[in-house]
Design a protein around this motif. Structure first.
Motif, short mmCIF file in Angstrom:
data_model
loop_
_atom_site.label_atom_id
_atom_site.label_comp_id
_atom_site.label_asym_id
_atom_site.label_seq_id
_atom_site.Cartn_x
_atom_site.Cartn_y
_atom_site.Cartn_z
N ASN A 120 8.87 0.79 11.43
CA ASN A 120 10.30 0.53 11.37
C ASN A 120 10.76 0.17 9.96
O ASN A 120 11.93 0.37 9.62
CB ASN A 120 10.68 -0.59 12.34
N GLY A 121 9.84 -0.38 9.18
CA GLY A 121 10.21 -0.80 7.84
C GLY A 121 10.10 0.27 6.78
O GLY A 121 10.41 0.01 5.60
N LEU A 122 9.63 1.47 7.15
CA LEU A 122 9.51 2.55 6.16
C LEU A 122 10.89 3.02 5.73
O LEU A 122 11.82 3.14 6.54
CB LEU A 122 8.74 3.72 6.77
N ASP A 123 11.02 3.31 4.43
CA ASP A 123 12.27 3.89 3.96
C ASP A 123 12.33 5.35 4.39
O ASP A 123 11.32 5.95 4.73
CB ASP A 123 12.37 3.77 2.43
N PRO A 124 13.54 5.93 4.41
CA PRO A 124 13.66 7.30 4.94
C PRO A 124 12.76 8.32 4.25
O PRO A 124 12.17 9.18 4.92
CB PRO A 124 15.15 7.62 4.71
N GLU A 125 12.62 8.23 2.91
CA GLU A 125 11.79 9.21 2.22
C GLU A 125 10.33 9.08 2.64
O GLU A 125 9.64 10.08 2.89
CB GLU A 125 11.92 9.04 0.70
N SER A 126 9.82 7.85 2.73
CA SER A 126 8.42 7.65 3.13
C SER A 126 8.19 8.07 4.57
O SER A 126 7.15 8.65 4.91
CB SER A 126 8.04 6.17 2.94
N SER A 136 0.84 -1.20 0.00
CA SER A 136 0.00 0.00 0.00
C SER A 136 0.87 1.25 0.00
O SER A 136 2.00 1.23 0.51
CB SER A 136 -0.90 0.01 1.23
N ALA A 137 0.34 2.31 -0.57
CA ALA A 137 1.06 3.59 -0.56
C ALA A 137 1.21 4.06 0.88
O ALA A 137 0.27 3.95 1.68
CB ALA A 137 0.30 4.62 -1.37
N PRO A 138 2.39 4.55 1.26
CA PRO A 138 2.60 4.97 2.65
C PRO A 138 1.58 6.00 3.13
O PRO A 138 1.12 5.94 4.28
CB PRO A 138 4.02 5.56 2.63
N LEU A 139 1.20 6.96 2.28
CA LEU A 139 0.24 7.98 2.71
C LEU A 139 -1.13 7.38 2.99
O LEU A 139 -1.80 7.75 3.96
CB LEU A 139 0.13 9.07 1.64
N ALA A 140 -1.55 6.41 2.14
CA ALA A 140 -2.83 5.74 2.38
C ALA A 140 -2.79 4.95 3.68
O ALA A 140 -3.75 4.94 4.46
CB ALA A 140 -3.17 4.83 1.20
N SER A 141 -1.67 4.29 3.94
CA SER A 141 -1.53 3.53 5.19
C SER A 141 -1.58 4.47 6.39
O SER A 141 -2.20 4.16 7.42
CB SER A 141 -0.21 2.76 5.19
#
Length: 753
Positions: free
Chosen positions: A673-679, A638-643
């Protein structure tokens, strides 16, 4: 034949006392008072023993009552004393100012004012607004910093009579000829009308004419120009039909700093100056001690004596004949208050302002609606007071229910005499708490509301029907039906039900449907207390819930973020309302609609998350189903913003789910914890908003859990890439955001939220 001019300051106790003595000495056969000629017939009520100042003349345009003017009077107002003298002694008396029929005709769009805002002080406030206060120069020359204190010591604390007015006339002549700028056109017209009133009294054969007017006008009335020049000033003035009545006033309103209220910064103190002219200081300081004792503050008899001596000493040091308000306040601060501001505020409200409310006899002519309000207040034993008072009602008692109905009906008419407060410690079904405070402006609102009917019930019904006809949205109508039922207006219910059915059938907006439910549910749940028939409302609620359940799954598809945020609030309120009704059929339909929204990936994630939260809390989703939905919405597919939006909707308002459910905690923790730095940077504001909305204890527990085993993520850092000194600077900020554990962490360890 002689004309005697008495220049006064409105609401001046010294002027009032001197005027009363002067009238007794003069024995005039005609009295002219600066005021509205439209109220001449009301002067006779000044002799009625049941009228108790402060009161005000209300002059208004019957067709548009909001165009109105108040002329307030206290017992220490010189005009009031002149009216009392004339009516008691049978002396012809009338008002002689420029009629409001002309003045209000030129102010067709003006809001209601009082002559406190349109009248004049000792130097006339109209002129003061156009030019600098001409008396300020005299006050400064006498060593006073302001005009009010100077006038009090010069005039209001004196006890002589005719000599005082001769001195005022001489002073104002100097002011108008050498200091002040020429009066404006309106002032010239007012003075022309007053001179014509004097000419008329002379023509009628009166030999001793007393004219009571603002001190500023005395020089203009002492020298009479030709009648033609005055008539030319008054030629062609517009005119409007007016009505007038007496209405209660309050000392709090007299304290307004403008016009007739100018300088009356302490009407409570002026009342003492009028009632006890020789010992006003002693009586006032005694009242201070009584007030402080009433509130369990120290105040002995010895303190009163000490305060009196200190005030007298201060007055002597300042070369003043007796203590004024300034000296008394300084003595009170030093002796009673120990230089604390808290008792001073109490003294200011209770004794300087002394929010006394006047009374007007029932025989005063007025419209049917105000008469009905007065009758009901008397029947229900609801005293009218200017200061705030508490009223606790038990709706199971018929008399208390009647009081509640009256307050709700008046509120519907815009007369907020009572404001409902939240009940604490008692069931909200049977108890109401009200905070009552009567405002003089309510007289105008009752006159305005008279167009709807001659009784409170008829007027409230008429206004409710009008509002129902004009309303175009469901929330407007359902909020109105709640007001109507609380006010017990059965004749308005049928029309409102019909309008709700009509508008509801044509409303496609699911948000309007949801927003319409809470007031209806409240009426259905608690209507039995008031004996309300809720069967018709039940049918409306059934239809609204059914339509909302059908529209909701489709209405949240492709929705923008801002409308979604607003819809979430409406959805939360509607959920509480439907559960309040406790009807299984409606609950099943509602939870079914929420399940469709939560299970559709095209639903807006914020709304979908909230639906999942409701279904989980109410037991319609077990932990496994909830965890599955969370895992799906927070997966990396899923898109980070939607999550982030889904998580905000799911967690909004409480962290209990995360704190007490290990599987949900692990899913959220691992996703973050699994999000990349940009997200992570992109989602940080949204996450901060979500977690920042939690209560402080919840945030602290989350921080502690994040720092415990399994909640810590360790990042390796080489000695060359880590500046430990700079890293430590961040720790206090993290401690404020996440809790105390962050402040004690080592620079090499960063905790997940």
């Amino acid at each position: 034949m002689s004309v005697h001019l008495f220049g006064i300051r409105h609401h001046g106790p010294g002027c009032a006392r001197s005027l009363a003595q002067a009238l007794q000495a003069l024995q005039p056969d005609c009295i002219l008072i600066e005021g509205p000629p439209e109220a001449d017939d009301l002067i006779a009520f000044a002799a009625d023993p049941s009228i108790k100042p402060p009161v005000a003349l209300l002059v208004y345009v019957p067709a548009t009552p909001q165009r109105a003017v108040f002329y307030p009077f206290a017992e220490f107002s010189p005009e009031w004393q002149a009216m009392r003298y004339a009516t008691i002694n049978g002396v012809p008396v009338r008002f002689c100012d420029l009629p409001q029929a002309h003045r209000l005709a030129e102010e067709a769009a003006a809001p209601a004012v009082d002559e406190s805002e349109a009248g004049e002080s000792a130097s006339d406030s109209d002129t003061d607004e156009l030019h600098e206060d001409p008396l300020q120069w005299l006050a400064n020359a006498a060593g006073f910093s302001d005009t009010d204190t100077w006038w009090d010591h010069l005039v209001e604390q004196r006890a002589d009579s005719l000599d005082l007015f001769a001195a005022i006339a001489e002073m104002m002549t100097t002011v108008r000829t050498e200091i002040a700028a020429p009066p404006n056109l309106r002032e010239q017209q007012r003075e022309a009308w007053m001179r014509n009133a004097i000419r008329l009294a002379e023509k009628q054969g009166h030999q001793r004419i007393a004219v009571v007017c603002g001190a500023y006008h005395v020089p203009a009335l002492a020298t009479m120009p030709s009648a033609k020049s005055d008539n030319d000033l008054l030629k062609g003035l517009p005119k409007v039909k007016l009505a007038a009545t007496w209405t209660p006033w309050s000392y709090g309103r007299l304290a307004f700093r403008s016009g007739y209220g100018a300088g009356v910064t302490a009407p409570g103190w002026y009342h003492h100056m009028w009632s006890h002219p020789a010992q006003a200081s002693l009586y006032w300081l005694t009242d201070v001690a009584i007030l402080l004792r009433k509130h369990d503050l120290d105040a002995s008899s010895a303190s009163i004596i000490e305060a009196v001596r200190l005030a007298d000493t201060l007055a002597a040091m300042r070369e003043r004949p007796r203590p004024g308000l300034g000296e008394l306040q300084e003595a009170v601060r030093a002796v009673f208050c120990y230089d604390s501001d808290t008792p001073l505020r109490l003294i200011h409200d209770a004794l300087l302002i002394n929010d006394r409310l006047g009374e007007v006899p029932e025989s005063v002519p007025t419209l049917p609606l105000p008469q009905d309000v007065q009758a009901q207040q008397k029947r229900l034993r609801l005293p009218v007071k200017a200061d705030h008072s508490q009223l606790e009602l038990d709706l199971r008692q018929p008399a208390h229910l009647e009081k509640s109905v009256l307050l709700h009906r008046l509120a519907l008419l815009g007369v907020d005499w009572g404001r409902a407060e939240r009940v604490t410690g008692k069931t909200g079904t049977f108890h109401e708490w009200w905070r009552l405070a009567w405002e003089p402006e309510f007289a105008i609102r009752l006159i305005e509301a008279n167009v709807w009917g001659g009784s409170v019930e008829a007027a409230a019904t008429g206004k409710a029907v009008s509002q129902a006809t004009e309303a175009t949205t469901l929330p407007e109508l359902t909020a109105l039906i709640e007001q109507v039922l609380l006010a017990d207006l059965p004749r308005a219910v049928d029309l409102l039900m019909q309008r709700i059915q009509e508008v509801g059938a044509l409303t496609p907006d699911v948000g309007f449907m949801l927003a319409a439910l809470p007031p209806l549910a409240s009426v259905m749940r608690y209507g039995s207390v008031r004996g309300t028939d809720t069967s018709a409302i039940g049918q409306v609620v059934d239809g609204l819930v059914t339509r909302a359940c059908i529209a909701l799954p489709f209405g949240v598809l492709g929705m923008a973020d801002e409308p979604a945020a607003e819809l979430v609030k409406q959805l939360i309120a509607a959920d509480r309302a439907i559960r309040l009704i406790q009807e299984e059929t409606l609950l099943d339909a509602w939870f079914g609609a929420l399940d469709q929204v939560a299970g559709n990936e095209l639903s807006h994630p914020l709304i979908s998350g909230r639906c999942a939260r409701i279904l989980s809390e109410q037991g319609h989703w077990d932990e496994e189903r909830t965890a599955r939905a969370l895992a799906l919405r927070c997966s990396h597919a899923s898109a980070p913003l939607a999550s982030g939006n889904w998580l905000e909707g799911f967690l909004q308002g409480s962290a209990a789910l995360l704190l007490h459910n290990d599987s949900l905690w692990s899913l959220v923790n691992n996703w973050i914890n699994g999000l990349d730095p940009e997200s992570f940077v992109e989602l940080l504001p949204l996450l901060r908003r979500t977690f920042g909305a939690f209560e402080a204890p919840e945030r602290r527990q989350l921080s502690e859990r994040a720092g415990s085993a399994g909640g810590t993520v360790v990042f390796a850092a080489s000695a060359g890439s880590l500046d430990e000194a700079r890293a430590r600077l961040v720790l206090p900020v993290l401690g404020l955001i996440l809790g105390v554990s962050a402040a004690t962490s080592t620079p090499e360890t960063v905790h997940a939220p």
